[in-house]
Design an enzyme around this catalytic site. Structure first.
Site: not given
Length: 353
Positions: A47, A70, A79, A149, A179, A191, A202, A286, A288
């Site tokens: 704002e 706020c 704000c 997956a 990510r 894992t 990446r 992710e 296990g």
């Protein structure tokens, strides 16, 4: 409001622990006078950025914002004070802010100062944008995305303890894009022992460090794990049992750069409740399989992303969520997308609100 929502999206992955917010100031003739987003925590709110751009033109205009303005002083001022001082005539907000220091008080202050307030426009889209903030505020834990997956027959590995590459480069790039938008990635100790992953973002740009979380009540985490060689990409937090904290292994891991945190109670829910203290409001789980099954059983999975590869692993493979009442067809607002040879199936477990 659609324009304000587009501005809000600019803050994804950048504003935690604050929500993502966009704002747009429009004249009675429909001319956009100012617009902006909340770019980062500690910087001006959406704002204020919109008001700065509109200048004196804001007087008598309408402010569209994706969240209630706020009314409290945090790292920035209220704000509502800036809106009142600018002479805004009407405020159209997508939703009320559930944060305890706001919670309708912002609207009340604006109305008390003669400003017309309308709410609910763009509500559904605003809620979906801020699921991490809303989940953390209401439930005291991060918004959890279960990502996996699988093969066509629902297996995540060819055999227990065997690292299995399933998805294509295009699907992997998509996973790294996810990510780049969340606060943390989490895995179980199994894992780390089997895959020894980096858990970094990446091939995509990420502005903030990515926190890596490991659930490890028995503190099996090896001090030579690759995770500890990537501390420049983000901190590593190991959540363990209270009795494991006072051990030589805990001391060695801390010397290696990890942050070892004791969780007083067993269970994924208790462990997740620790994470908002480290500004983690969104988390990709992710693996296990044991950690994912525990999260599913405790009802803390909010969203599911399945990358399905065109292969069959057979009866010897490790099933996803074995014994759990899970079917991708039951996901809410289910979406299916082709990613090269793979298919992404995703959706909410609980309806966003």
């Amino acid at each position: 409001m659609r324009r304000a929502l587009e501005h809000a999206r600019r803050g994804l992955g950048r504003t935690t622990p604050n929500p993502v917010v966009g704002a747009c100031i429009v004249s009675d003739e429909g001319v956009v006078l100012g617009q902006g987003a909340h770019e980062r925590a500690g910087e001006p709110h959406a704002e204020v950025n919109a008001l700065e751009e509109a200048g004196s033109g804001a007087r008598g205009a309408t402010l569209y914002c994706t969240l209630e303005p706020c009314v409290h002083t945090g790292k920035t001022g209220p704000c509502t004070e800036r809106i009142i001082a600018a002479g805004i005539r009407r405020v159209v907000a997508a939703m009320e802010d559930p944060f305890p220091l706001v919670g309708g008080r912002g609207f009340a202050v604006l109305r008390a100062n003669g400003i017309e307030v309308q709410t609910g426009i763009g509500y559904d889209a605003a809620v979906r944008l801020n699921q991490p903030f809303l989940t953390t505020t209401r439930k005291g834990r991060p918004f959890v995305i279960l990502k996996a997956a699988t093969s066509l027959d629902g297996r995540i590995a060819a055999a227990p303890g065997q690292r299995t590459q399933l998805t294509s480069a295009r699907a992997n790039t998509h996973a790294h894009y996810l990510r780049a938008q969340v606060d943390a990635i989490a895995v179980g100790s199994e894992t780390v022992l089997v895959d020894d992953p980096l858990l970094t973002a990446r091939e995509v740009y990420r502005e903030r460090p990515l926190v890596r979380v490991v659930f490890d009540r028995r503190l099996r985490f090896p001090t030579q794990a690759k995770l500890l060689s990537t501390l420049a990409d983000g901190p590593v937090i190991i959540l363990t049992a209270l009795e494991s904290l006072e051990t030589d292994r805990a001391e060695a891991l801390q010397k290696a750069g990890a942050r070892v945190i004791a969780v007083p109670q067993p269970g994924i829910t208790a462990a997740l409740s620790v994470l908002p203290h480290f500004d983690i409001q969104s988390l990709v789980l992710e693996g296990g399989t044991q950690v994912q099954q525990a999260a599913w059983d405790e009802g803390v999975v909010d969203y599911v992303q399945l990358y399905v590869a065109p292969m069959w692993l057979g009866e010897g493979g490790v099933p996803l969520l074995e014994g759990c009442a899970f079917s991708s067809t039951s996901l809410i607002e289910r979406q299916v997308e082709q990613l090269g040879p793979d298919v992404l199936i995703e959706g909410y477990v609980h309806r966003p609100h």
